[in-house]
Every structure is written in structure tokens, then in C-alpha cells.
Design a protein around this motif. Structure first.
Motif, PDB file in Angstrom:
ATOM      1  N   ARG A  43     -12.839   7.574  -5.548  1.00 56.42           N
ATOM      2  CA  ARG A  43     -13.434   7.089  -6.654  1.00 56.42           C
ATOM      3  C   ARG A  43     -12.376   7.157  -7.962  1.00 56.42           C
ATOM      4  NH1 ARG A  43     -17.197  10.506  -5.879  1.00 56.42           N
ATOM      5  NH2 ARG A  43     -16.573  11.928  -7.429  1.00 56.42           N
ATOM      6  N   ILE A  44     -11.312   8.002  -7.854  1.00 61.13           N
ATOM      7  CA  ILE A  44     -10.589   7.760  -8.993  1.00 61.13           C
ATOM      8  C   ILE A  44      -9.338   6.667  -8.814  1.00 61.13           C
ATOM      9  CG2 ILE A  44      -8.235   9.056  -9.858  1.00 61.13           C
ATOM     10  CD1 ILE A  44      -9.631  11.593  -9.121  1.00 61.13           C
ATOM     11  N   ALA A  45      -9.256   6.441  -7.136  1.00 68.52           N
ATOM     12  CA  ALA A  45      -8.330   5.217  -7.076  1.00 68.52           C
ATOM     13  C   ALA A  45      -8.878   4.039  -7.331  1.00 68.52           C
ATOM     14  CB  ALA A  45      -7.914   5.333  -5.708  1.00 68.52           C
ATOM     15  N   LYS A  46     -10.135   3.928  -7.136  1.00 72.51           N
ATOM     16  CA  LYS A  46     -10.970   2.672  -7.363  1.00 72.51           C
ATOM     17  C   LYS A  46     -10.900   2.306  -8.956  1.00 72.51           C
ATOM     18  CE  LYS A  46     -14.245  -0.462  -5.975  1.00 72.51           C
ATOM     19  NZ  LYS A  46     -14.426  -1.586  -4.914  1.00 72.51           N
ATOM     20  N   ASP A  47     -11.348   3.293  -9.634  1.00 71.83           N
ATOM     21  CA  ASP A  47     -11.437   3.556 -11.039  1.00 71.83           C
ATOM     22  C   ASP A  47      -9.879   3.061 -11.740  1.00 71.83           C
ATOM     23  OD1 ASP A  47     -14.036   3.773 -11.331  1.00 71.83           O
ATOM     24  OD2 ASP A  47     -13.723   5.790 -12.111  1.00 71.83           O
ATOM     25  N   LEU A  48      -8.982   3.337 -11.017  1.00 69.52           N
ATOM     26  CA  LEU A  48      -7.424   2.712 -11.453  1.00 69.52           C
ATOM     27  C   LEU A  48      -7.341   1.350 -11.090  1.00 69.52           C
ATOM     28  CD1 LEU A  48      -5.767   6.180 -10.410  1.00 69.52           C
ATOM     29  CD2 LEU A  48      -5.758   5.311 -12.797  1.00 69.52           C
ATOM     30  N   GLY A  49      -8.273   0.830 -10.215  1.00 64.29           N
ATOM     31  CA  GLY A  49      -8.104  -0.516  -9.903  1.00 64.29           C
ATOM     32  C   GLY A  49      -7.296  -0.747  -8.568  1.00 64.29           C
ATOM     33  N   PHE A  50      -7.196   0.287  -7.660  1.00 62.39           N
ATOM     34  CA  PHE A  50      -6.591   0.032  -6.185  1.00 62.39           C
ATOM     35  C   PHE A  50      -7.659  -0.260  -5.410  1.00 62.39           C
ATOM     36  CE2 PHE A  50      -3.580   3.515  -7.958  1.00 62.39           C
ATOM     37  CZ  PHE A  50      -2.455   2.908  -7.676  1.00 62.39           C
ATOM     38  N   GLU A  51      -7.163  -1.196  -4.357  1.00 65.20           N
ATOM     39  CA  GLU A  51      -8.123  -1.239  -3.249  1.00 65.20           C
ATOM     40  C   GLU A  51      -7.839  -0.054  -2.518  1.00 65.20           C
ATOM     41  OE1 GLU A  51      -7.484  -5.097  -1.175  1.00 65.20           O
ATOM     42  OE2 GLU A  51      -7.642  -4.145   0.783  1.00 65.20           O
ATOM     43  N   VAL A  52      -8.785   0.641  -1.748  1.00 67.78           N
ATOM     44  CA  VAL A  52      -8.652   1.822  -1.360  1.00 67.78           C
ATOM     45  C   VAL A  52      -8.811   1.896   0.078  1.00 67.78           C
ATOM     46  CG1 VAL A  52      -9.336   4.343  -1.122  1.00 67.78           C
ATOM     47  CG2 VAL A  52      -9.868   2.954  -3.340  1.00 67.78           C
ATOM     48  N   HIS A  53      -8.014   2.539   0.792  1.00 74.01           N
ATOM     49  CA  HIS A  53      -7.907   2.538   2.476  1.00 74.01           C
ATOM     50  C   HIS A  53      -7.805   4.083   2.864  1.00 74.01           C
ATOM     51  CE1 HIS A  53      -6.012  -1.814   2.970  1.00 74.01           C
ATOM     52  NE2 HIS A  53      -7.045  -1.860   2.279  1.00 74.01           N
ATOM     53  N   ALA A  54      -8.035   4.432   4.136  1.00 73.20           N
ATOM     54  CA  ALA A  54      -7.882   5.689   4.406  1.00 73.20           C
ATOM     55  C   ALA A  54      -7.337   5.791   5.964  1.00 73.20           C
ATOM     56  CB  ALA A  54      -9.222   6.494   4.278  1.00 73.20           C
ATOM     57  N   GLY A  55      -6.462   6.740   6.231  1.00 73.21           N
ATOM     58  CA  GLY A  55      -6.397   6.924   7.522  1.00 73.21           C
ATOM     59  C   GLY A  55      -5.452   8.227   8.039  1.00 73.21           C
ATOM     60  N   HIS A  56      -5.209   8.265   9.132  1.00 78.33           N
ATOM     61  CA  HIS A  56      -4.411   9.374   9.788  1.00 78.33           C
ATOM     62  C   HIS A  56      -5.368  10.599  10.440  1.00 78.33           C
ATOM     63  CE1 HIS A  56      -1.142  11.818  11.088  1.00 78.33           C
ATOM     64  NE2 HIS A  56      -0.269  10.827  10.943  1.00 78.33           N
ATOM     65  N   GLY A  57      -5.469  10.870  11.656  1.00 73.48           N
ATOM     66  CA  GLY A  57      -6.078  11.890  12.419  1.00 73.48           C
ATOM     67  C   GLY A  57      -7.515  11.263  12.446  1.00 73.48           C
ATOM     68  N   LEU A  58      -7.980  10.207  12.251  1.00 70.68           N
ATOM     69  CA  LEU A  58      -9.481   9.796  12.512  1.00 70.68           C
ATOM     70  C   LEU A  58      -9.901   9.694  13.857  1.00 70.68           C
ATOM     71  CD1 LEU A  58      -9.827   7.577   9.087  1.00 70.68           C
ATOM     72  CD2 LEU A  58     -10.466   9.958   9.604  1.00 70.68           C
ATOM     73  N   SER A 107       0.836  -1.283   0.024  1.00 71.16           N
ATOM     74  CA  SER A 107      -0.079   0.011  -0.024  1.00 71.16           C
ATOM     75  C   SER A 107       0.788   1.265   0.034  1.00 71.16           C
ATOM     76  CB  SER A 107      -0.856  -0.001   1.193  1.00 71.16           C
ATOM     77  OG  SER A 107      -1.433   1.282   1.469  1.00 71.16           O
ATOM     78  N   LEU A 108       0.435   2.370  -0.649  1.00 72.98           N
ATOM     79  CA  LEU A 108       1.212   3.552  -0.640  1.00 72.98           C
ATOM     80  C   LEU A 108       0.121   4.482   0.232  1.00 72.98           C
ATOM     81  CD1 LEU A 108       2.482   3.826  -4.337  1.00 72.98           C
ATOM     82  CD2 LEU A 108       3.437   2.665  -2.210  1.00 72.98           C
ATOM     83  N   PHE A 109       0.949   5.280   1.076  1.00 65.65           N
ATOM     84  CA  PHE A 109       0.257   6.509   1.701  1.00 65.65           C
ATOM     85  C   PHE A 109       0.294   7.692   1.058  1.00 65.65           C
ATOM     86  CE2 PHE A 109       0.459   9.433   5.617  1.00 65.65           C
ATOM     87  CZ  PHE A 109      -1.040   9.163   5.634  1.00 65.65           C
ATOM     88  N   THR A 141       3.602   2.531 -10.183  1.00 62.46           N
ATOM     89  CA  THR A 141       4.552   1.773  -9.241  1.00 62.46           C
ATOM     90  C   THR A 141       4.132   0.042  -8.899  1.00 62.46           C
ATOM     91  OG1 THR A 141       3.177   2.041  -7.164  1.00 62.46           O
ATOM     92  CG2 THR A 141       4.821   3.838  -7.734  1.00 62.46           C
ATOM     93  N   GLY A 142       2.859  -0.198  -9.307  1.00 65.63           N
ATOM     94  CA  GLY A 142       2.388  -1.536  -9.369  1.00 65.63           C
ATOM     95  C   GLY A 142       1.898  -1.791  -7.810  1.00 65.63           C
ATOM     96  N   ALA A 143       1.725  -0.917  -7.085  1.00 61.40           N
ATOM     97  CA  ALA A 143       1.168  -1.123  -5.706  1.00 61.40           C
ATOM     98  C   ALA A 143      -0.134  -1.416  -5.852  1.00 61.40           C
ATOM     99  CB  ALA A 143       0.944   0.045  -4.979  1.00 61.40           C
ATOM    100  N   GLN A 144      -0.568  -2.312  -4.996  1.00 60.64           N
ATOM    101  CA  GLN A 144      -2.138  -3.042  -4.803  1.00 60.64           C
ATOM    102  C   GLN A 144      -3.253  -1.895  -4.230  1.00 60.64           C
ATOM    103  OE1 GLN A 144       0.898  -5.331  -4.031  1.00 60.64           O
ATOM    104  NE2 GLN A 144       0.517  -5.507  -5.990  1.00 60.64           N
TER     105      GLN A 144
END
Ligand code: PXP
Length: 399
Positions: A335-350, A286-288, A302-305
């Protein structure tokens, strides 16, 4: 079987569309073999649906659709309430015809009334999406492929929670004592419902140490997510340890906490080679990243999933206007990330206060949360602190 359409406010939809929705819904219900039961469709505005969310679900924001199950023995399957305002706005944002989008919400609500629930169980989302697509194919307005692709792409994901236990180690290191142990915290977090455990092995080892990562990896039953900078010694450590996932983060020794997403401009080659090495060791990467289209497009190279969207700016926004602007950036980026084929996560300060609107973004599959949970755990215990956060995430998704 009968359908009753109610327009809660004058002029929300035209007479013609009203008629069309009526006949298409009736046909869909017949196709679904709903007999001898009434379905009520209410078309309303954002303000009313927000009130309903507040009153019945304790949520402080408008949603596009709500379903209320009726009393089947009394001949009522239930009510589907749709905010036309929100439907218009979302249809425009997703570049989908308004009529098709509205019909999709009607079908989505009816499937809920029939017992489908995209939040419950591993296969339920797929079944729901499959049924929505089937109905739209049969009863949609023109351009059916466009909306079917959209429905499939959205795949309703249950929200997962990955708990970061770094700050249990921060308390330990404040005294250089052998306790509190982040290993214990990891086990309790799992008992509270965590779907994964996160640790950040920082370059200065200010909290988490190699020993913590190794024992947590052995002991937990869910998945270990190792956060780290792109550095040779850490890459070697990860290759050997083989955590489930590595999240690559930028790191400055002087920073108090991670300050933003990775810069990829001019670094794609380096990051791509790290991703390749980790993937070869069987580790998901994953890339932050900041919620920004340009960086997401570079990330694709980069090929990250996975991408984890940085929610820190949203969390620290000082005004409501700023917060909403940042929320919108997160929605678009997800939405963009999902369209690009990534699994989408989120975090920091939540936190318990700000998680709701972010957790309602359907493309985000997992939330990585540490400081707020560990802070609350001091008072209510780790298990309870995790349980409360998990239930806020699920509630925001309508569970
Ligand atoms: N995600 C990443 C990439 C992080 O670096 C951190 C902090 O270690 C978090 C999520 C969790 O942030 P917080 O502790 O503010 O919940």
C-alpha cells in the motif's frame, strides 16, 4: 426492484446503519436502472465468509465481500455477502470511515452482480473503479472525496506472472551440457500463460549466460526482465540489449540465491545514476526491496518505476504467527509503495502452497516466480507448471 438486508449474526451493525444502508442501496439500484429484480445483502462475520470462500471458491481465507449471481429470470439479481469484521478492520487500516467503507463493499458487490469484473480484460478494472467512484459520490456518507481517492488508488489489477527460468540453466550447468535450454523453457512458459520471462545474469554466470539472455529477448512474445546487480559491465550489457525491464538486486558471490532486498542507505546516488542510465536506454527499472517503509521512501529518491517486494521471509516463516506477521508487512508495504507512485511487484520463495494470500494483495500487480515452477515442471512439464501457478494467482483474486 427490492433490497433485502440480512444480518447474519446479531449486533454486527446498528439498526440506524442498517436503515441507512438500505435506503442508500435502494437509491443506487434505482440510479443503476436495476428494475424488477431483488438484491439480497448479507452482513456476516469472518468465519462465515471464510466458509463460503472455501465451499464455493476453494479459498482458505476470508475476504471482505463475495457476490453470488442469482437467477434474473426468477427476479433475483443475486446476493452480496460482506464480512463486517473484515470491513471494520480494513476501514481502520486504510483510515476510512467505516460506514463509507461498508457502502463501498456493497456497491462493489452489486457491480459484480451487474457483470462488472475487475479481473477480466484490460479495461474492466478502470470501468469498475469509475462506477464505484460515481456511486460513492452520489450516495456515500460525507467525506466522499476521501473514499473516492481511495477507490481510484486501489485500481484493481489482474495478477500477472513473470516466470524465472534460471534454474533450467542450473541443471544444464550441472553437467556443462548444451541442455536443458532456458530458451526452450521461456517459450513453453509463455505458452502456459506467463506474462513475462525473468533471467538473473549473475556476476559468476553460474546459470544464465549472455547467450541465453540475447536469444530469449529475440524469441519471446511477452517481456524480458533482466535481474542484475548494479555493476558497470552489467549496466553496459543491459543498455545495449534493452530488455523491457531491469530489476536491480543485491548480490554476493557466495550466496546460494538472492538473500534479501537492496540496502539503499548511503547508496541512493549510485542507484539513481544506474536508474537514469537504464531509463535513458528506454528500460523500465525495478528495485528488489524488503517490505519496509524506510527503504521504500529512499527508493522514491532513485527515480525507479517499480519495486519488487521481497517475499522470502514470508515464504520461509516457520510458524503460522510469523507467516501472518510477514504477510501483514507485505500488505502494508504494498500500500505504501502504491501510494508513493510505484508499480508494485513481489517475489522470491513463492510456491504453489504459499502464493494464495500474497496474490490476494490487490496492490501487487506482478509476481516473479522461478524455483517452484521449474521444480514442478520436471514432473508435469513447463507449460502445465506455469498454467497451474497462473490459475492460483487468478483464483486468489476472485477470478
Ligand atoms: N525475484 C528476485 C529479485 C530474485 O532474485 C529471484 C530469484 O532469482 C526471484 C524473484 C525468484 O525467486 P524463486 O526462484 O524463489 O521463485
Amino acid at each position: 426492484m427490492s433490497v433485502v438486508l440480512i444480518q447474519d449474526k446479531e449486533g454486527l451493525i446498528s439498526e440506524d446503519l442498517f436503515e441507512e444502508l438500505y435506503s442508500r442501496t435502494k437509491k443506487a439500484l434505482r440510479f443503476l436502472k436495476v428494475r424488477k429484480k431483488e438484491v439480497i445483502l448479507v452482513f456476516t462475520d469472518d468465519e462465515t465468509i471464510k466458509d463460503l470462500n472455501q465451499k464455493f471458491l476453494g479459498r482458505d481465507f476470508p475476504t471482505n465481500v463475495l457476490s453470488f449471481a442469482g437467477e434474473p429470470s426468477a427476479g433475483l439479481l443475486g446476493e452480496v455477502v460482506i464480512s463486517v469484521e473484515r470491513a471494520k478492520e480494513e476501514a481502520e487500516r486504510y483510515s476510512i470511515g467505516f460506514k463509507n467503507y461498508l457502502l463501498m463493499l456493497v456497491f462493489h458487490g452489486i457491480l459484480h452482480l451487474l457483470g462488472h469484473d475487475h479481473e477480466k480484460g484490460e479495461w474492466a478494472p478502470y470501468l469498475m473503479v469509475k462506477n464505484e467512484a460515481k456511486l460513492l459520490k452520489k450516495f456515500g456518507f460525507g467525506k466522499k472525496d476521501e473514499i473516492i481517492n481511495f477507490v481510484k488508488r486501489r485500481e484493481y489489477m489482474p495478477g500477472k506472472l513473470a516466470v524465472n527460468v534460471d534454474h533450467v540453466a542450473t541443471v544444464r550447468e550441472a553437467r556443462k551440457a548444451p541442455y536443458p535450454d532456458p530458451v526452450h523453457a521461456a517459450v513453453l512458459a509463455e505458452l502456459g500463460g506467463a506474462d513475462g520471462i525473468v533471467v538473473h545474469l549473475r556476476l559468476d554466470r553460474r546459470h544464465i549466460k549472455e547467450r541465453d539472455v540475447k536469444i530469449i529477448k529475440d524469441i519471446i512474445k511477452t517481456k524480458l526482465i533482466l535481474e542484475m546487480a548494479v555493476e558497470e559491465e552489467l549496466l553496459k550489457f543491459a543498455e545495449e540489449l534493452k530488455p523491457y525491464q531491469v530489476t536491480l538486486v543485491p548480490e554476493r558471490v557466495e550466496e546460494v540465491t538472492t538473500e534479501g532486498g537492496m540496502e539503499l542507505e548511503g547508496r541512493v546516488k549510485e542507484v539513481k545514476s544506474a536508474v537514469k542510465r537504464l531509463n535513458s536506454a528506454g528500460i523500465k527499472v525495478s528495485l528488489f526491496l524488503n517490505p519496509d517503509e524506510k527503504v521504500l521512501k529512499l527508493a522514491k529518491k532513485t527515480g525507479a518505476q517499480v519495486v519488487e517486494l521481497h517475499t522470502g521471509i514470508y515464504a520461509e516463516a516457520e510458524t503460522e504467527e510469523e507467516r501472518l506477521k510477514e504477510l501483514e508487512r507485505l500488505e502494508v508495504a504494498a500500500r505504501i509503495a502504491k501510494d508513493l507512485g510505484f508499480e508494485v511487484h513481489a517475489g522470491h520463495g513463492l510456491s504453489y502452497e504459499n502464493i494464495g494470500p500474497v496474490a490476494a494483495i490487490p496492490e501487487i500487480e506482478e509476481f516473479s516466480i522461478g524455483h517452484s515452477i521449474v521444480s514442478r515442471a520436471i514432473f508435469v512439464g513447463m507449460k502445465e507448471a506455469v498454467r497451474e501457478m497462473k490459475s492460483l494467482i487468478l483464483r486468489a483474486r476472485g477470478v
